[in-house]
Design a protein around this motif. Structure first.
Motif, PDB file in Angstrom:
ATOM      1  N   ASN A 107       0.821  -1.208   0.000  1.00  0.00           N
ATOM      2  CA  ASN A 107       0.000   0.000   0.000  1.00  0.00           C
ATOM      3  C   ASN A 107       0.854   1.256   0.000  1.00  0.00           C
ATOM      4  O   ASN A 107       0.432   2.288  -0.526  1.00  0.00           O
ATOM      5  N   VAL A 108       2.035   1.189   0.584  1.00  0.00           N
ATOM      6  CA  VAL A 108       2.965   2.315   0.496  1.00  0.00           C
ATOM      7  C   VAL A 108       3.366   2.539  -0.960  1.00  0.00           C
ATOM      8  O   VAL A 108       3.438   3.673  -1.441  1.00  0.00           O
ATOM      9  N   GLU A 109       3.602   1.450  -1.668  1.00  0.00           N
ATOM     10  CA  GLU A 109       3.940   1.549  -3.099  1.00  0.00           C
ATOM     11  C   GLU A 109       2.780   2.147  -3.892  1.00  0.00           C
ATOM     12  O   GLU A 109       2.976   2.978  -4.784  1.00  0.00           O
ATOM     13  N   PHE A 110       1.569   1.736  -3.559  1.00  0.00           N
ATOM     14  CA  PHE A 110       0.387   2.300  -4.218  1.00  0.00           C
ATOM     15  C   PHE A 110       0.275   3.789  -3.938  1.00  0.00           C
ATOM     16  O   PHE A 110       0.030   4.592  -4.842  1.00  0.00           O
ATOM     17  N   ALA A 111       0.497   4.174  -2.683  1.00  0.00           N
ATOM     18  CA  ALA A 111       0.392   5.578  -2.301  1.00  0.00           C
ATOM     19  C   ALA A 111       1.458   6.429  -2.976  1.00  0.00           C
ATOM     20  O   ALA A 111       1.245   7.622  -3.231  1.00  0.00           O
ATOM     21  N   ALA A 112       2.607   5.827  -3.283  1.00  0.00           N
ATOM     22  CA  ALA A 112       3.673   6.577  -3.948  1.00  0.00           C
ATOM     23  C   ALA A 112       3.272   7.019  -5.352  1.00  0.00           C
ATOM     24  O   ALA A 112       3.879   7.931  -5.914  1.00  0.00           O
ATOM     25  N   GLY A 113       2.239   6.399  -5.898  1.00  0.00           N
ATOM     26  CA  GLY A 113       1.725   6.805  -7.210  1.00  0.00           C
ATOM     27  C   GLY A 113       0.660   7.868  -7.125  1.00  0.00           C
ATOM     28  O   GLY A 113      -0.201   7.967  -8.006  1.00  0.00           O
ATOM     29  N   LEU A 114       0.708   8.693  -6.085  1.00  0.00           N
ATOM     30  CA  LEU A 114      -0.374   9.644  -5.834  1.00  0.00           C
ATOM     31  C   LEU A 114      -0.530  10.690  -6.930  1.00  0.00           C
ATOM     32  O   LEU A 114      -1.610  11.244  -7.110  1.00  0.00           O
ATOM     33  N   VAL A 115       0.534  10.988  -7.669  1.00  0.00           N
ATOM     34  CA  VAL A 115       0.404  11.965  -8.757  1.00  0.00           C
ATOM     35  C   VAL A 115      -0.622  11.478  -9.775  1.00  0.00           C
ATOM     36  O   VAL A 115      -1.444  12.238 -10.282  1.00  0.00           O
ATOM     37  N   HIS A 116      -0.594  10.190 -10.045  1.00  0.00           N
ATOM     38  CA  HIS A 116      -1.585   9.604 -10.960  1.00  0.00           C
ATOM     39  C   HIS A 116      -2.935   9.438 -10.279  1.00  0.00           C
ATOM     40  O   HIS A 116      -3.985   9.716 -10.874  1.00  0.00           O
ATOM     41  N   LEU A 117      -2.931   9.023  -9.009  1.00  0.00           N
ATOM     42  CA  LEU A 117      -4.171   8.708  -8.306  1.00  0.00           C
ATOM     43  C   LEU A 117      -5.052   9.930  -8.102  1.00  0.00           C
ATOM     44  O   LEU A 117      -6.275   9.812  -8.028  1.00  0.00           O
ATOM     45  N   LEU A 118      -4.436  11.107  -7.979  1.00  0.00           N
ATOM     46  CA  LEU A 118      -5.197  12.309  -7.653  1.00  0.00           C
ATOM     47  C   LEU A 118      -5.538  13.141  -8.879  1.00  0.00           C
ATOM     48  O   LEU A 118      -5.970  14.289  -8.754  1.00  0.00           O
ATOM     49  N   LYS A 119      -5.371  12.560 -10.058  1.00  0.00           N
ATOM     50  CA  LYS A 119      -5.752  13.285 -11.269  1.00  0.00           C
ATOM     51  C   LYS A 119      -7.261  13.484 -11.341  1.00  0.00           C
ATOM     52  O   LYS A 119      -8.033  12.584 -11.016  1.00  0.00           O
ATOM     53  N   GLY A 120      -7.674  14.677 -11.777  1.00  0.00           N
ATOM     54  CA  GLY A 120      -9.084  14.931 -12.030  1.00  0.00           C
ATOM     55  C   GLY A 120      -9.407  14.730 -13.496  1.00  0.00           C
ATOM     56  O   GLY A 120      -8.652  14.096 -14.246  1.00  0.00           O
ATOM     57  N   GLU A 121     -10.535  15.287 -13.913  1.00  0.00           N
ATOM     58  CA  GLU A 121     -10.974  15.180 -15.309  1.00  0.00           C
ATOM     59  C   GLU A 121     -11.263  16.577 -15.860  1.00  0.00           C
ATOM     60  O   GLU A 121     -11.473  17.521 -15.104  1.00  0.00           O
ATOM     61  N   ARG A 122     -11.259  16.684 -17.175  1.00  0.00           N
ATOM     62  CA  ARG A 122     -11.520  17.987 -17.794  1.00  0.00           C
ATOM     63  C   ARG A 122     -12.321  17.801 -19.080  1.00  0.00           C
ATOM     64  O   ARG A 122     -12.041  16.904 -19.870  1.00  0.00           O
ATOM     65  N   SER A 123     -13.320  18.657 -19.243  1.00  0.00           N
ATOM     66  CA  SER A 123     -14.103  18.695 -20.482  1.00  0.00           C
ATOM     67  C   SER A 123     -14.045  20.119 -21.024  1.00  0.00           C
ATOM     68  O   SER A 123     -14.382  21.076 -20.318  1.00  0.00           O
ATOM     69  N   GLU A 124     -13.635  20.240 -22.246  1.00  0.00           N
ATOM     70  CA  GLU A 124     -13.495  21.550 -22.873  1.00  0.00           C
ATOM     71  C   GLU A 124     -14.728  21.886 -23.704  1.00  0.00           C
ATOM     72  O   GLU A 124     -15.316  21.014 -24.347  1.00  0.00           O
ATOM     73  N   GLN A 125     -15.128  23.153 -23.656  1.00  0.00           N
ATOM     74  CA  GLN A 125     -16.193  23.678 -24.527  1.00  0.00           C
ATOM     75  C   GLN A 125     -17.515  22.937 -24.301  1.00  0.00           C
ATOM     76  O   GLN A 125     -18.210  22.548 -25.238  1.00  0.00           O
ATOM     77  N   VAL A 126     -17.904  22.757 -23.024  1.00  0.00           N
ATOM     78  CA  VAL A 126     -19.194  22.120 -22.754  1.00  0.00           C
ATOM     79  C   VAL A 126     -20.330  23.028 -23.225  1.00  0.00           C
ATOM     80  O   VAL A 126     -21.440  22.574 -23.509  1.00  0.00           O
ATOM     81  N   SER A 127     -20.062  24.292 -23.246  1.00  0.00           N
ATOM     82  CA  SER A 127     -20.928  25.291 -23.853  1.00  0.00           C
ATOM     83  C   SER A 127     -19.974  26.319 -24.447  1.00  0.00           C
ATOM     84  O   SER A 127     -18.764  26.270 -24.203  1.00  0.00           O
ATOM     85  N   ARG A 128     -20.504  27.248 -25.241  1.00  0.00           N
ATOM     86  CA  ARG A 128     -19.606  28.173 -25.932  1.00  0.00           C
ATOM     87  C   ARG A 128     -18.747  28.952 -24.920  1.00  0.00           C
ATOM     88  O   ARG A 128     -19.255  29.690 -24.082  1.00  0.00           O
ATOM     89  N   GLY A 129     -17.437  28.716 -24.975  1.00  0.00           N
ATOM     90  CA  GLY A 129     -16.508  29.398 -24.101  1.00  0.00           C
ATOM     91  C   GLY A 129     -16.475  28.896 -22.665  1.00  0.00           C
ATOM     92  O   GLY A 129     -15.857  29.515 -21.804  1.00  0.00           O
ATOM     93  N   VAL A 130     -17.130  27.760 -22.400  1.00  0.00           N
ATOM     94  CA  VAL A 130     -17.220  27.239 -21.028  1.00  0.00           C
ATOM     95  C   VAL A 130     -16.503  25.891 -20.930  1.00  0.00           C
ATOM     96  O   VAL A 130     -16.758  24.991 -21.750  1.00  0.00           O
ATOM     97  N   ASP A 131     -15.611  25.758 -19.951  1.00  0.00           N
ATOM     98  CA  ASP A 131     -14.907  24.504 -19.679  1.00  0.00           C
ATOM     99  C   ASP A 131     -15.265  24.018 -18.273  1.00  0.00           C
ATOM    100  O   ASP A 131     -15.615  24.816 -17.401  1.00  0.00           O
TER     101      ASP A 131
END
Length: 495
Positions: A107-131
């Motif tokens: 689990n320490v090894e898993f936690a060391a990958g926190l940069v990947h684990l804490l990634k969010g998501e992004r959607s561009e242009q859901v409406s005109r000029g809105v992300d």
């Protein structure tokens, strides 16, 4: 006599006005005393965690990850020393203690990958000029309450994930074997974790209740018995906290007629009697499909048990150590001595085995003709007792397991892929093994059962721990682009 104190902001604290004994289970003698926290002691630890939260949350992810890489190396380097501490207070053999540390390192090894684990998501242009984008943010101060049977592995399950996600922690280990938790906290500090991010308090219900009631504690993780897990879940959620509370188990191992019976017997002995049965994933019920399977397994298990070496966990020749306390040993023995009165047949009576030590030893027991309604079947014994239940068909085995109020782990032994796949689908249990008696998931998955084995929505460690120890926030943005706008009182539209 050594006095084990709390560790708050990297400093040992706590008076000796209220203490508890820490036994050497192999001798029955008190070897240390542990300070029991007052409510004020716990509140001080919570305040330290709260004060450390802004700085730790603001620490860069790469720097956080570096702490876990260093911690992993320290755990590997100090494994023998840490295993000896576990064995001295819990009683399990050194090889089992080393195995526990190894699973904690996952689990320490898993936690060391926190940069990947804490990634969010992004959607561009859901409406005109809105992300739109989402982020994962820490919940705050976490209370971690851990059991005696895995004094290193379970604290690493909780602390590594919680701290990696940017939280701070107050850890309350079992008062029966508290030294390993203090050792772990000092390793964290040596790895570069700032003071106050991880604090350790010892004690009893006073310490636990203070964690459950404090408005500054935002989440609680617990592993222990089902009655306590349920009580903690109800009290903490009533106080508005996020809770994962893992309870007890009654794990069944089904053996089909086509199975490798020698391999199944080896697995049953290892899974039932390893660590003296003090595991929530121990196999405690052997479900034999057909009388000929039951008779053969009983013979094979009995042969293997006859050669089992029980002794002090520090002795390299020992395969099984003592139980954690004298009271627990006597309680385990009562299930064996009362089994025949309920209609079962005691094939091997471990309560009659004699030992040269005053330690909390008991021999292994094997009980046949067990049925639901008997205490030896219904209760989580948490000792080296294996019950044999005879059923006629696969469907009978599945019905038996699915009717049980516990649903932590189960396993099936068979050579038939179709039967194994059907079992995966049919069975109502959180963790399933196919020809694997103790199906504890590796660190990249999550651990937890169903029904009365879990209170709360999240399993422990792995991906579900990231969900538990973070809150998701969604941000919708629009940046001016010099296009004229106008007042619109309507509900926001994506068109």
């Amino acid at each position: 006599m050594t006095l084990i104190r709390h560790l708050v902001e990297g400093r040992e604290t706590g008076s000796d006005r209220r203490t508890g004994p820490v036994f050497d289970p192999a001798t029955g003698e008190v070897q240390r005393e542990v300070v029991f926290a007052t409510a004020t002691d716990v509140e001080t630890a919570i305040a330290a965690a709260k004060a450390a939260l802004p700085g730790w949350r603001a620490t860069g992810l790469i720097k956080r990850a570096d702490v876990f890489f260093r911690l992993r190396q320290l755990l590997v380097e100090r494994q023998d020393e840490l295993a000896a501490i576990i064995t001295s207070e819990h009683g399990k053999v050194l090889s089992d203690a080393a195995g526990e540390i190894s699973r904690g390192i996952e689990n320490v090894e898993f936690a060391a990958g926190l940069v990947h684990l804490l990634k969010g998501e992004r959607s561009e242009q859901v409406s005109r000029g809105v992300d739109v984008h989402s982020v994962k943010q820490p919940v705050g101060v976490v209370g971690a309450i851990t059991p005696f049977n895995f004094p290193v592995m379970v604290p690493l399950w909780m602390t590594a994930s919680a701290i990696a996600c940017g939280n701070t922690v107050v850890l309350k280990p079992s008062e029966k074997d508290p030294s390993a938790a203090v050792f772990l906290a000092k390793l964290y500090e040596e790895a570069g974790l700032p003071a106050g991010v991880l604090n350790v308090v010892h004690g009893d219900k006073v310490a636990v209740d203070t964690l459950l009631d404090s408005p500054d504690v935002k989440a609680v993780s617990f592993v222990g018995s089902t009655p306590v897990a349920k009580s903690i879940y109800e009290r903490a959620t009533a106080n508005g906290k996020r809770v994962q509370a893992l309870g007890g188990a009654k794990n069944h191992m089904v053996v089909m007629a086509d199975a490798d019976l020698d391999g199944a017997a080896d697995a049953a002995v290892s899974a039932a009697y390893g660590s003296a049965g003090e595991r929530c994933m121990a196999v405690s019920v052997l479900v034999a499909v057909g009388d000929h399977v039951a008779d053969s397994l009983i013979e094979k298990v009995s042969e293997r048990v006859a050669a089992l070496k029980i002794g002090a966990g520090s002795d390299p020749a020992s395969e099984m150590g003592p139980l954690i306390t004298r009271e627990h040993r006597d309680k385990v023995a009562s299930y064996v001595t009362g089994a025949e009165a309920e209609g079962a047949r005691v094939v091997i009576d471990g309560t009659t085995q004699q030992f040269d030590s005053n330690g909390f030893f008991i021999g292994v027991s094997l009980i046949d003709q067990v049925k639901p309604g008997m205490k030896v079947y219904d209760d989580e014994i948490f000792g080296p007792v294996l019950a044999v239940v005879r059923v006629e068909t696969y469907d009978d085995a599945v019905a038996l397991i699915n009717a049980n109020p516990y649903a932590n782990g189960t396993a099936i032994f068979t050579r038939d892929g179709g039967t194994a796949r059907r079992f995966e689908v049919d069975i109502e249990v959180g963790m399933v093994g196919v020809n694997v008696p103790i199906p504890v998931p590796v660190g990249a998955y999550s651990f937890g059962g169903w029904k009365n084995s879990l209170f709360g929505d999240s399993h422990i460690y792995g991906p579900e721990s990231v969900h538990f120890y973070t809150r998701s926030k969604v941000v919708t943005t629009r940046w001016p682009d010099h296009t004229p706008t106008q007042v619109d009182l309507g509900f926001p539209s994506n068109h």
